[in-house]
Design a protein around this motif. Structure first.
Motif, PDB file in Angstrom:
ATOM      1  N   LEU A 133       0.995  -1.413   0.044  1.00 37.18           N
ATOM      2  CA  LEU A 133       0.059  -0.043  -0.056  1.00 37.18           C
ATOM      3  C   LEU A 133       0.621   0.954  -0.486  1.00 37.18           C
ATOM      4  O   LEU A 133       2.560   1.306   0.610  1.00 37.18           O
ATOM      5  CB  LEU A 133      -1.164  -0.097   1.149  1.00 37.18           C
ATOM      6  CG  LEU A 133      -1.514  -1.712   1.782  1.00 37.18           C
ATOM      7  CD1 LEU A 133      -2.714  -1.465   2.801  1.00 37.18           C
ATOM      8  CD2 LEU A 133      -2.858  -1.783   0.407  1.00 37.18           C
ATOM      9  N   GLN A 135      -0.001   5.049   1.671  1.00 35.83           N
ATOM     10  CA  GLN A 135      -0.972   6.176   2.051  1.00 35.83           C
ATOM     11  C   GLN A 135      -0.664   7.167   2.406  1.00 35.83           C
ATOM     12  O   GLN A 135       0.776   7.335   2.030  1.00 35.83           O
ATOM     13  CB  GLN A 135      -1.566   5.333   3.401  1.00 35.83           C
ATOM     14  CG  GLN A 135       0.204   5.313   4.577  1.00 35.83           C
ATOM     15  CD  GLN A 135      -0.885   4.643   6.019  1.00 35.83           C
ATOM     16  OE1 GLN A 135      -1.942   5.691   6.885  1.00 35.83           O
ATOM     17  NE2 GLN A 135       0.542   4.717   6.380  1.00 35.83           N
ATOM     18  N   THR A 136      -1.254   7.936   2.386  1.00 37.27           N
ATOM     19  CA  THR A 136      -0.897   9.898   3.084  1.00 37.27           C
ATOM     20  C   THR A 136      -2.187   9.945   3.564  1.00 37.27           C
ATOM     21  O   THR A 136      -3.048   9.707   4.265  1.00 37.27           O
ATOM     22  CB  THR A 136      -1.658  10.463   1.053  1.00 37.27           C
ATOM     23  OG1 THR A 136      -2.709  10.674   0.879  1.00 37.27           O
ATOM     24  CG2 THR A 136      -0.773  10.585  -0.041  1.00 37.27           C
ATOM     25  N   LEU A 149      -2.725   1.363  10.067  1.00 35.86           N
ATOM     26  CA  LEU A 149      -2.562   0.373   9.687  1.00 35.86           C
ATOM     27  C   LEU A 149      -3.198  -0.573  10.711  1.00 35.86           C
ATOM     28  O   LEU A 149      -1.262  -1.032  10.712  1.00 35.86           O
ATOM     29  CB  LEU A 149      -2.142   0.459   8.244  1.00 35.86           C
ATOM     30  CG  LEU A 149      -2.391   1.517   7.646  1.00 35.86           C
ATOM     31  CD1 LEU A 149      -2.593   1.400   5.896  1.00 35.86           C
ATOM     32  CD2 LEU A 149      -4.150   2.478   7.142  1.00 35.86           C
ATOM     33  N   ARG A 193      -8.333   0.627  10.091  1.00 35.67           N
ATOM     34  CA  ARG A 193      -7.261   2.006  10.004  1.00 35.67           C
ATOM     35  C   ARG A 193      -7.454   2.599  11.357  1.00 35.67           C
ATOM     36  O   ARG A 193      -8.938   2.684  11.292  1.00 35.67           O
ATOM     37  CB  ARG A 193      -7.463   2.514   8.458  1.00 35.67           C
ATOM     38  CG  ARG A 193      -8.739   2.851   7.484  1.00 35.67           C
ATOM     39  CD  ARG A 193      -9.099   2.985   6.800  1.00 35.67           C
ATOM     40  NE  ARG A 193     -10.167   3.156   6.033  1.00 35.67           N
ATOM     41  CZ  ARG A 193     -11.088   4.869   6.530  1.00 35.67           C
ATOM     42  NH1 ARG A 193     -10.265   5.422   6.955  1.00 35.67           N
ATOM     43  NH2 ARG A 193     -11.903   4.437   5.468  1.00 35.67           N
ATOM     44  N   HIS A 204      -7.834  10.811   4.723  1.00 35.07           N
ATOM     45  CA  HIS A 204      -6.651   9.606   4.824  1.00 35.07           C
ATOM     46  C   HIS A 204      -7.298   8.392   3.298  1.00 35.07           C
ATOM     47  O   HIS A 204      -7.697   9.111   2.928  1.00 35.07           O
ATOM     48  CB  HIS A 204      -7.293   8.589   6.007  1.00 35.07           C
ATOM     49  CG  HIS A 204      -6.302   7.934   5.844  1.00 35.07           C
ATOM     50  ND1 HIS A 204      -6.497   6.405   6.499  1.00 35.07           N
ATOM     51  CD2 HIS A 204      -4.893   7.331   5.569  1.00 35.07           C
ATOM     52  CE1 HIS A 204      -5.621   6.111   6.891  1.00 35.07           C
ATOM     53  NE2 HIS A 204      -4.288   6.149   6.188  1.00 35.07           N
ATOM     54  N   ARG A 205      -5.971   8.493   3.010  1.00 32.71           N
ATOM     55  CA  ARG A 205      -5.944   8.056   1.063  1.00 32.71           C
ATOM     56  C   ARG A 205      -5.039   6.566   1.717  1.00 32.71           C
ATOM     57  O   ARG A 205      -3.833   7.091   1.740  1.00 32.71           O
ATOM     58  CB  ARG A 205      -5.196   8.488   0.889  1.00 32.71           C
ATOM     59  CG  ARG A 205      -6.526   9.880   0.348  1.00 32.71           C
ATOM     60  CD  ARG A 205      -6.031  11.180  -0.941  1.00 32.71           C
ATOM     61  NE  ARG A 205      -7.372  12.059  -1.549  1.00 32.71           N
ATOM     62  CZ  ARG A 205      -7.390  12.963  -1.052  1.00 32.71           C
ATOM     63  NH1 ARG A 205      -6.392  13.544  -0.153  1.00 32.71           N
ATOM     64  NH2 ARG A 205      -8.283  13.956  -1.574  1.00 32.71           N
ATOM     65  N   ILE A 206      -5.700   5.516   1.104  1.00 37.90           N
ATOM     66  CA  ILE A 206      -5.282   4.503   1.031  1.00 37.90           C
ATOM     67  C   ILE A 206      -4.829   3.539  -0.881  1.00 37.90           C
ATOM     68  O   ILE A 206      -5.605   3.380  -1.330  1.00 37.90           O
ATOM     69  CB  ILE A 206      -5.254   3.575   1.390  1.00 37.90           C
ATOM     70  CG1 ILE A 206      -5.226   4.183   3.194  1.00 37.90           C
ATOM     71  CG2 ILE A 206      -4.403   1.644   1.629  1.00 37.90           C
ATOM     72  CD1 ILE A 206      -6.326   2.912   3.571  1.00 37.90           C
TER      73      ILE A 206
END
Length: 219
Positions: A133, A135-136, A149, A193, A204-206
């Protein structure tokens, strides 16, 4: 094979379609039914012991494919996903690592809160894999946030910069943090998460890049 009794060797590359299974290259691989849209299928190397013929089968089951007549040995060697038109979504494989040709944004969540959230990733179902992954975590002036996570096989815990199990991403107030991480999924392709702080500016982005599949070597 899955019982460690027979050695299955596919001597050369084989091409299979999504039609009903028929022995030989250029023929179908599906064990039963018709190929479905947006569905995970598992690929098996299969052996017919009386003739020594080896072929490939695909099945919606990760553990119990419907085997063709006289084929009694099998081994799961990977998995693939169909799109909305029942075509394979493009991926590449090196050993146990599978990478999507194009990453998939599985989480894009504004103000997700601080409680645990279960998220489904685009990785195989029916088996545990390590999801690969990116993530930001974006924050505003309201405050900094830590993110955790984790696998649903582990106990739920708050994200923290000081208390165990800590966090795997941290963004100061009015900033963006990013990282790459691997997390073990459950058999429904899900992870957990959780953030330490959330408000209307927190995003939150994944993105799912691929997965690592041990393909039965540990069973």
């Amino acid at each position: 094979d899955t019982t460690a009794v027979a050695t299955i060797v596919l001597g050369s590359a084989i091409a299979k379609t999504t039609g009903a299974w028929t022995v030989g290259t250029g023929n179908g691989c599906l064990d039963t039914g018709a190929i479905a849209n947006s569905t995970w299928y598992h690929f098996f190397a299969i052996l017919r012991p009386d003739t020594g013929v080896v072929d490939v089968l695909c099945s919606a089951s990760a553990t119990s494919p419907t085997m063709p007549s006289n084929y009694t040995r099998s081994r799961r060697i990977g998995a693939g996903l169909t799109n909305g038109s029942a075509q394979w979504v493009l991926f590449s494989q090196v050993g146990d690592q599978f990478l999507w040709s194009a990453a998939i944004l599985d989480v894009n969540s504004t103000n997700p809160g601080t409680s645990a959230v279960t998220s489904t990733l685009t990785v195989p179902t029916g088996v545990n894999v390590l999801a690969i992954l990116n993530q930001t975590l974006t924050t505003g002036a309201g405050g900094a946030s830590a993110g955790l996570l984790s696998s649903l096989d582990a106990a739920d815990a708050a994200a923290s910069t000081s208390a165990l199990p800590l966090a795997n991403i941290y963004a100061a107030a009015s900033s963006v943090a990013a990282n790459r991480i691997e997390v073990r999924t459950n058999t429904s392709s899900q992870i957990r998460r959780r953030l330490s702080f959330s408000d209307g500016s927190v995003i939150h982005r994944i993105a799912t890049l691929g997965w690592i599949d041990r393909r039965g070597r540990d069973s």
